[in-house]
Design a protein around this motif. Structure first.
Motif: not given
Lengths: 378, 264
Positions: B56-60, B81-88
């Motif tokens: 799972s790739i999570v944004e936000g 599960l990996i998170t992407i971006g500054a928000c996440a």
């Protein structure tokens, strides 16, 4: 004219192109100082017009600015953020390609074509830096073949320093300002009221072959006097400056002070950003990265500059050996000035001052050495 | 034929820019589709395959009670599960609310603030669930995203260094804008990954990739103020943008607020 070793010759400044052209004719790509983004760096040059004529650099802790000179000197500056390291130990290079096929994995080394380079304007401290990297990459059991081939193909035109930047401390490290290691050609730029010329001397057969092609005349004792005075000026500037220190006992000093509170004080300022190590002409650390593409059928290995100031650098099973800045700065400075002697039989510092000028927060290795010396003797 | 791992891409409070980085892969997208089953990716396709998912790739970021609940369910359905971006990774630009009163904001912005159900803070995904890998950046670098996915597919460590932007500048041969031009630059405390875009164009880094490992924000701030003439407001702006709630930047920015109070 027929030139002789150990004899000096005069090349008038308006004939500097003859040197560049002779090197090009001999098959070298000439690398020299050029101005890019308000900074003197090393890059390809085609003629003397590319050199930073009439410019100098004003340097201090965490500060570098170009300034116009009163004269038209070609080499009237000191060292910038680049060192010749970038042409010998490349910042990033591919080591091999691997392909998965039905009968196994095939690894193909990547051997890039090596163009012979002529380094125009190499300083004495920089010759010492290359000699130090030679010990790292070419002595002992394991050699870096890529470095070896690049190193073997260079031609060195060394320049005697006739002025010192405020950040220079080669006199403290005994590496300059006069050229004190072999080079192919040695030059000194002299400007006085009525003349602008280069004093040339060849230091190798390769150098002799180039020198023979130049429109030179034999130097007189007066020219030698002027050369001596010009180099003395650089020496005096350093002697009078704040970065003079006795480097003879740094090993014992740093070993005695391994637990000094001064390390924590430096760590409060140090950004652990790695700039000092990347501008250093002797810092040789690299890492290798292996990557695959999405399919997993193709893999590559790349070697690139690394630094003891990163956490990944000292990462071993279980974590980073040097997680905090205190231990990273201590590692760097103690290696550079002390354990380097045991490892390579030389100091790792040549006194070029790059780490002083290019530290974004102006941490000055000479100032820190002097603080250790003072704390140690009190 | 081998079974392909199932990929899901999830959106929380965000601008969608990081998901777009995945769509922006273009050339590699077809290759990716041949290696992984894109089972749930609403930005790209209306096809929805039920979980569980291998990756799972999570944004936000998490800004509502509903999101706080939804992320738990996603974790339960995801092997990795990996998170992407500054928000996440740190709460994003919307985490500026963490330093203020969100009720006051909603009363000023909306005609009927009573319809707005939102949390007092915007928080990182890792504040709510266990995360296997965090990919920083605003937006993320698509090459880095492919590297992370490729590392997952090939069961190896991703080559995503946590060192400074300075390393990228020096490897590229950029001139240091701070030392040579006196331009304030966040590079020495900022996580690498963008390829040093701003300094490559003679601008200071503004920290959009968030803190690097072991950042010394206090020392950098001190130099900006004493040597480069930056004022509190400039420093505050640089530490309070898309990574405002990242602990290292948040702590540093509070010191400027305190100084402002002292000066008043």
């Amino acid at each position: 004219m027929k030139v002789q070793n150990a004899t000096s010759y005069i090349l008038l400044s308006d004939k500097l192109n003859s040197l560049i052209h002779s090197l090009q004719q001999a098959g070298y790509q000439v690398i020299g100082p050029v101005i890019v983004d308000q900074t003197i760096i090393y890059d390809h040059i085609n003629s003397a017009d590319d050199l930073p004529q009439g410019w100098t650099d004003e340097q201090d802790k965490g500060r570098y600015r170009l300034k116009r000179r009163q004269d038209s000197a070609y080499f009237g500056f000191n060292v910038g953020p680049n060192s010749w390291k970038k042409y010998l130990q490349l910042p990033r290079r591919q080591v091999w390609n691997a392909q998965k096929t039905a009968d196994g994995i095939h690894i193909e080394p990547v051997n890039s074509a090596i163009t012979p380079l002529a380094f125009l304007g190499i300083r004495s401290c920089e010759l010492h830096a290359i000699a130090i990297q030679d010990r790292v990459f070419l002595s002992g059991e394991y050699h870096n073949e890529d470095y070896k081939q690049r190193r073997q193909s260079i031609f060195t035109v060394a320049v005697n320093c006739t002025q010192a930047a405020a950040t220079c401390f080669c006199t403290s490290m005994n590496t300059g300002p006069a050229v004190s290691l072999p080079c192919d050609l040695e030059i000194t730029e002299i400007i006085n009221d009525n003349e602008h010329y280069f004093l040339l001397r060849c230091g190798s057969e390769k150098g002799e072959l180039i020198l023979q092609q130049l429109p030179v005349t034999p130097a007189t004792s007066e020219h030698h006097q002027q050369q001596k005075a010009a180099i003395s000026q650089a020496e005096e500037q350093m002697s009078a400056g704040p970065r003079m220190f006795d480097s003879s006992d740094l090993q014992a000093l740093l070993y005695r002070n391994y637990e000094s509170p001064l390390w924590s004080d430096i760590a409060e300022r140090c950004l652990s950003c790695a700039n000092c190590t990347l501008v250093c002409p002797t810092c040789f650390c690299s890492s290798v990265e292996d990557t695959t593409d999405l399919s997993g059928d193709h893999a590559e290995r790349w070697e690139q500059w690394d630094s003891c100031f990163t956490a990944d650098f000292s990462y071993i099973h279980g974590g980073s050996v040097r997680p905090d800045t205190r231990s990273r700065y201590r590692q760097w400075m103690t290696h550079k000035l002390a354990t380097w002697h045991e490892q390579f039989n030389t100091s790792g510092c040549v006194g070029c001052g790059r780490c002083v000028a290019w530290c974004p927060v102006g941490i000055d290795i000479t100032e820190e050495v002097i603080r250790f010396q003072k704390a140690d003797s009190s | 034929m081998k079974t392909m791992p199932k990929l899901a891409v999830w959106k929380f409070t965000s601008c969608d820019g990081c998901q777009l980085s995945l769509l922006d892969c273009e050339d590699e997208l077809l290759l990716l589709a041949g290696q992984i089953d894109i089972a749930y990716f609403m930005e790209a396709s209306s096809r929805q395959v039920d979980g569980p998912y291998d990756l799972s790739i999570v944004e936000g970021s998490i800004t509502t009670a509903d999101e706080a609940e939804r992320i738990q369910k996603i974790r339960q359905q995801s092997h990795t599960l990996i998170t992407i971006g500054a928000c996440a990774s740190s709460g994003g630009i919307q985490a500026l609310r963490n330093f203020a009163d969100v009720t006051e904001f909603t009363s000023l912005v909306y005609a009927h603030p009573e319809y707005i159900a939102t949390l007092k803070t915007s928080s990182a995904i890792s504040d709510h669930i266990r995360v296997d890998f965090v990919l920083q950046g605003c937006p993320i670098n698509k090459a880095q995203l492919l590297e992370v996915i490729s590392a997952y597919l090939n069961q190896r460590k991703p080559q995503i260094p946590a060192h400074s932007v300075c390393m990228e500048c020096k490897l590229k041969g950029n001139i240091c804008v701070m030392v040579a031009h006196g331009t304030p630059c966040m590079g020495p405390v900022t996580h690498a990954g963008c390829g040093a875009i701003c300094p490559s164009y003679n601008r200071g880094c503004y920290g959009c990739y968030g803190p690097k490992e072991n950042p010394n924000t206090a020392s950098l701030s001190h130099w900006w103020q004493t040597e480069l003439g930056s004022d509190n407001a400039t420093l505050l702006e640089n530490f309070r943008n898309m990574n405002a709630a990242a602990p290292a930047f948040a702590t540093q920015s509070l010191t400027f607020i305190e100084k402002n109070h002292e000066e008043k």
